[in-house]
Design a protein around this motif. Sequence first.
Motif, PDB file in Angstrom:
ATOM      1  N   UNK A   6      60.422  83.699 -23.654  1.00 24.82           N
ATOM      2  CA  UNK A   6      60.423  82.955 -24.906  1.00 24.82           C
ATOM      3  C   UNK A   6      61.159  83.650 -26.020  1.00 24.82           C
ATOM      4  N   UNK A   7      61.833  84.742 -25.720  1.00 22.48           N
ATOM      5  CA  UNK A   7      62.556  85.481 -26.753  1.00 22.48           C
ATOM      6  C   UNK A   7      63.957  85.774 -26.246  1.00 22.48           C
ATOM      7  N   UNK A   8      64.905  84.915 -26.586  1.00 21.33           N
ATOM      8  CA  UNK A   8      66.269  85.102 -26.123  1.00 21.33           C
ATOM      9  C   UNK A   8      66.908  86.325 -26.766  1.00 21.33           C
ATOM     10  N   UNK A   9      67.779  87.002 -26.032  1.00 20.28           N
ATOM     11  CA  UNK A   9      68.474  88.154 -26.610  1.00 20.28           C
ATOM     12  C   UNK A   9      69.574  87.699 -27.558  1.00 20.28           C
ATOM     13  N   UNK A  10      70.084  88.648 -28.342  1.00 16.89           N
ATOM     14  CA  UNK A  10      71.228  88.412 -29.208  1.00 16.89           C
ATOM     15  C   UNK A  10      72.470  88.953 -28.513  1.00 16.89           C
ATOM     16  N   UNK A  11      73.530  88.164 -28.472  1.00 18.51           N
ATOM     17  CA  UNK A  11      74.792  88.607 -27.854  1.00 18.51           C
ATOM     18  C   UNK A  11      75.614  89.348 -28.894  1.00 18.51           C
ATOM     19  N   UNK A  63      72.944  73.608 -46.962  1.00 17.25           N
ATOM     20  CA  UNK A  63      72.841  74.603 -45.895  1.00 17.25           C
ATOM     21  C   UNK A  63      72.205  75.892 -46.411  1.00 17.25           C
ATOM     22  N   UNK A  64      72.665  76.361 -47.558  1.00 21.33           N
ATOM     23  CA  UNK A  64      72.144  77.613 -48.127  1.00 21.33           C
ATOM     24  C   UNK A  64      70.688  77.465 -48.543  1.00 21.33           C
ATOM     25  N   UNK A  65      70.322  76.295 -49.027  1.00 21.27           N
ATOM     26  CA  UNK A  65      68.936  76.055 -49.434  1.00 21.27           C
ATOM     27  C   UNK A  65      67.993  76.201 -48.243  1.00 21.27           C
ATOM     28  N   UNK A  66      68.362  75.596 -47.118  1.00 22.57           N
ATOM     29  CA  UNK A  66      67.526  75.702 -45.913  1.00 22.57           C
ATOM     30  C   UNK A  66      67.514  77.143 -45.419  1.00 22.57           C
ATOM     31  N   UNK A  67      68.657  77.803 -45.441  1.00 20.58           N
ATOM     32  CA  UNK A  67      68.754  79.195 -44.997  1.00 20.58           C
ATOM     33  C   UNK A  67      67.776  80.081 -45.768  1.00 20.58           C
ATOM     34  N   UNK A  68      67.742  79.957 -47.090  1.00 20.05           N
ATOM     35  CA  UNK A  68      66.859  80.799 -47.898  1.00 20.05           C
ATOM     36  C   UNK A  68      65.390  80.441 -47.681  1.00 20.05           C
ATOM     37  N   UNK A  69      65.120  79.189 -47.408  1.00 17.66           N
ATOM     38  CA  UNK A  69      63.737  78.804 -47.099  1.00 17.66           C
ATOM     39  C   UNK A  69      63.276  79.465 -45.810  1.00 17.66           C
ATOM     40  N   UNK A  70      64.157  79.508 -44.815  1.00 16.57           N
ATOM     41  CA  UNK A  70      63.792  80.038 -43.501  1.00 16.57           C
ATOM     42  C   UNK A  70      63.754  81.562 -43.492  1.00 16.57           C
ATOM     43  N   UNK A  71      64.790  82.208 -44.023  1.00 15.22           N
ATOM     44  CA  UNK A  71      64.909  83.660 -43.886  1.00 15.22           C
ATOM     45  C   UNK A  71      64.340  84.442 -45.061  1.00 15.22           C
ATOM     46  N   UNK A  72      64.228  83.810 -46.231  1.00 13.13           N
ATOM     47  CA  UNK A  72      63.757  84.546 -47.412  1.00 13.13           C
ATOM     48  C   UNK A  72      62.509  83.937 -48.034  1.00 13.13           C
ATOM     49  N   UNK A  73      61.934  82.908 -47.402  1.00 16.94           N
ATOM     50  CA  UNK A  73      60.698  82.273 -47.878  1.00 16.94           C
ATOM     51  C   UNK A  73      60.795  81.783 -49.323  1.00 16.94           C
ATOM     52  N   UNK A  74      61.957  81.275 -49.704  1.00 18.33           N
ATOM     53  CA  UNK A  74      62.131  80.701 -51.037  1.00 18.33           C
ATOM     54  C   UNK A  74      61.946  79.187 -50.953  1.00 18.33           C
ATOM     55  N   UNK A 120      64.198  83.015 -34.501  1.00 17.78           N
ATOM     56  CA  UNK A 120      62.744  82.865 -34.463  1.00 17.78           C
ATOM     57  C   UNK A 120      62.245  81.884 -35.524  1.00 17.78           C
ATOM     58  N   UNK A 121      62.956  81.803 -36.658  1.00 18.63           N
ATOM     59  CA  UNK A 121      62.580  80.867 -37.713  1.00 18.63           C
ATOM     60  C   UNK A 121      63.118  79.467 -37.488  1.00 18.63           C
ATOM     61  N   UNK A 122      63.777  79.249 -36.341  1.00 23.99           N
ATOM     62  CA  UNK A 122      64.326  77.950 -35.972  1.00 23.99           C
ATOM     63  C   UNK A 122      65.292  77.431 -37.044  1.00 23.99           C
ATOM     64  N   UNK A 123      66.157  78.323 -37.510  1.00 26.39           N
ATOM     65  CA  UNK A 123      67.096  77.956 -38.563  1.00 26.39           C
ATOM     66  C   UNK A 123      67.983  76.791 -38.149  1.00 26.39           C
ATOM     67  N   UNK A 124      68.581  76.856 -36.967  1.00 27.77           N
ATOM     68  CA  UNK A 124      69.521  75.816 -36.571  1.00 27.77           C
ATOM     69  C   UNK A 124      68.874  74.428 -36.510  1.00 27.77           C
ATOM     70  N   UNK A 125      67.720  74.262 -35.831  1.00 24.94           N
ATOM     71  CA  UNK A 125      67.097  72.946 -35.838  1.00 24.94           C
ATOM     72  C   UNK A 125      66.728  72.460 -37.236  1.00 24.94           C
ATOM     73  N   UNK A 126      66.346  73.379 -38.085  1.00 24.91           N
ATOM     74  CA  UNK A 126      65.977  72.985 -39.443  1.00 24.91           C
ATOM     75  C   UNK A 126      67.201  72.581 -40.259  1.00 24.91           C
ATOM     76  N   UNK A 127      68.328  73.211 -39.992  1.00 24.64           N
ATOM     77  CA  UNK A 127      69.566  72.785 -40.636  1.00 24.64           C
ATOM     78  C   UNK A 127      69.956  71.382 -40.168  1.00 24.64           C
ATOM     79  N   UNK A 128      69.795  71.133 -38.878  1.00 26.93           N
ATOM     80  CA  UNK A 128      70.133  69.815 -38.336  1.00 26.93           C
ATOM     81  C   UNK A 128      69.228  68.742 -38.907  1.00 26.93           C
ATOM     82  N   UNK A 129      67.953  69.060 -39.085  1.00 25.92           N
ATOM     83  CA  UNK A 129      67.023  68.107 -39.697  1.00 25.92           C
ATOM     84  C   UNK A 129      67.433  67.811 -41.136  1.00 25.92           C
ATOM     85  N   UNK A 130      67.873  68.841 -41.857  1.00 27.95           N
ATOM     86  CA  UNK A 130      68.271  68.666 -43.259  1.00 27.95           C
ATOM     87  C   UNK A 130      69.448  67.718 -43.400  1.00 27.95           C
ATOM     88  N   UNK A 131      70.252  67.592 -42.348  1.00 31.77           N
ATOM     89  CA  UNK A 131      71.384  66.675 -42.376  1.00 31.77           C
ATOM     90  C   UNK A 131      71.102  65.411 -41.559  1.00 31.77           C
TER      91      UNK A 131
END
Length: 351
Positions: free
Chosen positions: A10-15, A168-179, A328-339
């Motif tokens: 359940x934890x994919x590596x980073x390439x 995009x930046x708004x969602x990013x800060x919500x996910x990674x910086x809890x803003x 882990x914060x599911x940034x990509x799916x949340x960005x897709x939802x935002x659009x």
Amino acid sequence: MSAEAGAAAGSLPIALDAAGGDHGAVPNVEGAVLAARAGVSVLLVGERVALHAELGKFPGSAALPLEIVDASDVIGMDEHASDVRSRTGASINVCTRLVKEGRAAAAVSMGHSGATMASALLTFGRIRGVERPAILTHLPARGGMTTLLDAGANADVKASYYAQWARLATVYLKVLEDQDSPTVGLLSIGEEDHKGSALVIEAHALLRGLHGQGINFHGNVEGRDIFLGTTDIVVTDGFTGNVVLKLAEGEARVMFGWIRDALNSGLKSKLGGLLVRGSLRGLAERMDPSTYGASILIGVKGLAFIGHGGANATAVKNALLRASRAHEGRLLPRLEVAFGEGAAPLAGTEG
């Protein structure tokens, strides 16, 4: 640890493009070891023999969640970004394919930034509703940091890009910086609504119309506001954003040079320097680009992070940690939802 085992857990590596950057494998491998010790699984992509030799310099590395993926080709810093189309075996292309195939969570490279952007765009494509992806970066500011985009991906832009990047930046800060509701500023030559080029005035009207619909638009901001922390996010074209970024990095180096010269100018100055050494070290760390590690290419349908060619091991480690947090914060799916259906329509995003 294999990529398949990482996925099963359940934890994919980073390439990591371990061949990329000004210094090749040395800082990349050390950074990967540091990240692995912090709990992040890493796929080291590059020439297998060289990476094994470098990895062998770190006692206990065999027990860490690190795996080498062979890639004999690398796109050099002085080569063309368009080479990604024909050189499918290049390390950056292997990284983005690993993400596309679901074997890695994100691609990270300190190598050729243009090649990384091209590979990510060709391999992942764009999020539906995003006309152009942008490079999102962070600059130290009073009270914390300011998030700036575009930092160099798009020199020529349309007004609709600004609105898409703000979202995009708004969602990013919500996910990674809890803003919860980060503020957005539009970089211009004056705070007044009517200031700026025709493009900036058009973008201002568009952003103002979207205020409260997923975007918390503050209004125009000037260059000084980036470092005053007037808004959490500043949007601008990639040409201006890259100039701002390089200017900030250069000014920081010059300023610390001045401080160092002043503190070494005499006996009293040297004694005073001893008293403020700890504070200056903290300031230097805050202004060090390696703190954030790498900038995300935001707007593509995959996670891709672009670091500085001269990055050290700390920068590589922090880039890998940030990439892991984004996954882990599911940034990509949340960005897709935002659009998606819940987002207000943006001009020029017919998909």
